[in-house]
Design an enzyme around this catalytic site. Structure first.
Site, PDB file in Angstrom:
ATOM      1  N   THR A  70      17.081  40.530   7.314  1.00 30.11           N
ATOM      2  CA  THR A  70      17.419  40.194   8.824  1.00 30.11           C
ATOM      3  C   THR A  70      16.694  40.989   9.936  1.00 30.11           C
ATOM      4  OG1 THR A  70      19.553  39.662   8.134  1.00 30.11           O
ATOM      5  CG2 THR A  70      19.501  40.539  10.331  1.00 30.11           C
ATOM      6  N   GLN A 177      14.846  32.610   0.783  1.00 26.49           N
ATOM      7  CA  GLN A 177      15.383  31.773  -0.572  1.00 26.49           C
ATOM      8  C   GLN A 177      14.384  31.396  -1.602  1.00 26.49           C
ATOM      9  OE1 GLN A 177      18.554  31.493  -1.817  1.00 26.49           O
ATOM     10  NE2 GLN A 177      19.260  32.250   0.156  1.00 26.49           N
ATOM     11  N   CYS A 320      36.592  25.609   6.178  1.00 25.92           N
ATOM     12  CA  CYS A 320      38.055  26.376   5.841  1.00 25.92           C
ATOM     13  C   CYS A 320      37.920  27.512   4.969  1.00 25.92           C
ATOM     14  CB  CYS A 320      39.266  25.272   5.614  1.00 25.92           C
ATOM     15  SG  CYS A 320      38.339  24.037   4.374  1.00 25.92           S
TER      16      CYS A 320
END
Length: 464
Positions: A70, A177, A320
């Protein structure tokens, strides 16, 4: 317990462990010092940089180590924008970039800059022509990931890099990735990655900036890492990161072929074993170890807990899950089903037996979750056309995914063909999941409008 979440963090590679322990004894001194211990530490740092640069495909003096992936992204974006501020203040990003890129773009916009987001297709890939059309003379930087972290789709980096070169715009590639599987092809300008994605220790990132790219590091700097990543280097972790990158690259071709076969099995078998499932992401241009699918009528958080109870560690981009109340920005940009989302990313060495057991366990787990939520049986027939009303209203306000879709599925057969069901919902996931349900079930999604009772009214017309 099978760990199927390598896209979040890969298990520490044995070579990384060995290098970490060895460098704790040999690399504890300050590599900037000229005495014996400092020189020894400097040799380790230089060797790690050369190994990492070889894997990236750049010169050693173009690569610096950072405290995280990051941090590498943020430093790359801020340094590029500052170096090209006379050109313009516009940054172009894809809609499915990692949150670190999107957060940096948001910060740039808050400071008065301009951000253009390039959409993706249903597979999750950008269209090269659309991306190229977003570049103009005021664009300071473009960002495109090499492969998506949630669905595994590979991006056309080489083609986009060529379009950026023609427009005179540097391209930053987030290769977190994909770097463990191979170098990023094409004429990129900047590249960022993170060691814990390929089996190195956490807390090490790398940033490569090609010679000739205008770059002005932001914030206080010092003499370390070319002034682009200040602070004392975590030398043992850096050595372990570089050693593990070299090791996984040596194994990449064989392991990619093996894991791709296992993922192909999951992609083929899950829709056969579990009704009402959508496998998302590009089926061909994708990472070899990652597959994502979404299950209708399933609460993603409950599904992950139940799989964990069965001994499987997987992740989700579902709306969710406990970490978020809004749909994954990746799934939203793709326009695919977000509820009951499962991401399986296999680490190196995954056994076939573990994949087979996952496929044996999954159908029962999904069925159990659906039953507890009161979802309709997939094989149930809709009611006859002799319904009393040509339209129904379902009030699902205040109820989270997947309940609005479940309630829709329960009543769609209660209206005649051509009749409509209006679902009132204030869960953001409904904007994705109701149209996705319509596509999967052969019904027509009419559209949405504000509801007088609050939330949104989603209208569905029964076709079958």
């Amino acid at each position: 317990m099978p760990y199927f979440d390598a896209a979040s963090a890969a298990p520490l590679h044995p070579v990384a462990r060995q290098a970490l322990l060895a460098s704790l004894d040999e690399g504890w001194a300050d590599p900037a010092r000229l005495y014996r211990e400092g020189r020894r530490a400097r040799l380790l740092l230089d060797a790690a940089r050369e190994a990492a640069a070889e894997a990236v495909g750049c010169r050693p003096d173009e690569l610096v180590f950072t405290p995280s992936g990051t941090r590498a992204v943020h430093a790359g974006i801020s340094g590029s924008l500052a170096g090209r501020r006379r050109v313009g203040n516009r940054i172009v990003v894809s809609a499915v970039e990692h949150s670190s890129v999107l957060h940096a773009a948001e910060s740039h916009a808050a400071a008065g800059g301009t951000v253009t987001e390039v959409p993706v297709g249903r597979s999750g890939a950008v269209d090269t022509d659309v991306f190229a059309a977003a570049l103009d003379s005021g664009t300071a930087l473009a960002c495109l990931q090499s492969a998506n972290h949630e669905v595994g789709t590979e991006q056309p980096v080489a083609e986009v890099a060529e379009a950026c070169r023609a427009a005179g715009v540097p391209l930053l590639v987030d290769a977190a990735q994909s770097l463990g599987w191979g170098p990023v092809e094409g004429g990129w300008s900047l590249l960022a990655a993170s060691a814990h994605k390929w089996g190195g220790p956490a807390g090490v990132g790398l940033l490569a900036v090609r010679k000739g790219v205008r770059f002005a590091p932001q914030g206080p700097s010092d003499e370390r890492e070319s002034g682009r990543s200040p602070g004392f280097e975590n030398l043992p972790a850096i050595v372990a990161a570089a050693a593990s990158l070299r090791a996984v690259r040596a194994e990449a071709a064989a392991e990619a072929a093996r894991l791709r076969a296992l993922v192909d099995r999951i992609r083929a078998r899950v829709p056969e074993l579990v009704p009402d499932v959508e496998v998302v992401g590009d089926p061909v241009r994708r990472l070899p170890h990652l597959v994502t699918f979404s299950c209708l009528y399933v609460d993603g958080e409950t599904l992950l807990h139940e799989l964990d109870r069965e001994g499987f560690s997987v992740s989700s981009g579902s709306s969710c899950t406990s970490s978020t109340l809004t749909p994954s920005h990746v799934l939203r940009a793709m326009g695919v089903l977000s509820e009951g989302n499962v991401r399986v990313s296999l680490p190196a060495g995954t056994a076939e037996e573990d994949v087979d057991r996952f496929l044996n366990v999954l159908p029962g787990v999904v069925a159990g979750v659906r039953e507890r939520l009161g979802a309709p049986a997939s094989a149930s027939a809709p009611a006859a056309d002799a319904a009393d009303s040509a339209s129904l209203v379902v009030d699902a306000l205040g109820r989270r995914c997947p309940i609005p879709v479940i309630e829709l599925a329960k009543v769609i057969g209660d209206v005649p063909v051509g009749g409509t069901v209006t679902v009132l919902a204030d869960d953001a996931a409904a904007r994705l999941d109701i149209p996705a349900w319509c596509e999967m079930r052969g019904q027509e999604y009419v559209g949405e409008s504000p509801s007088p009772r609050g939330g949104v009214a989603y209208v569905v017309r029964r076709l079958t």
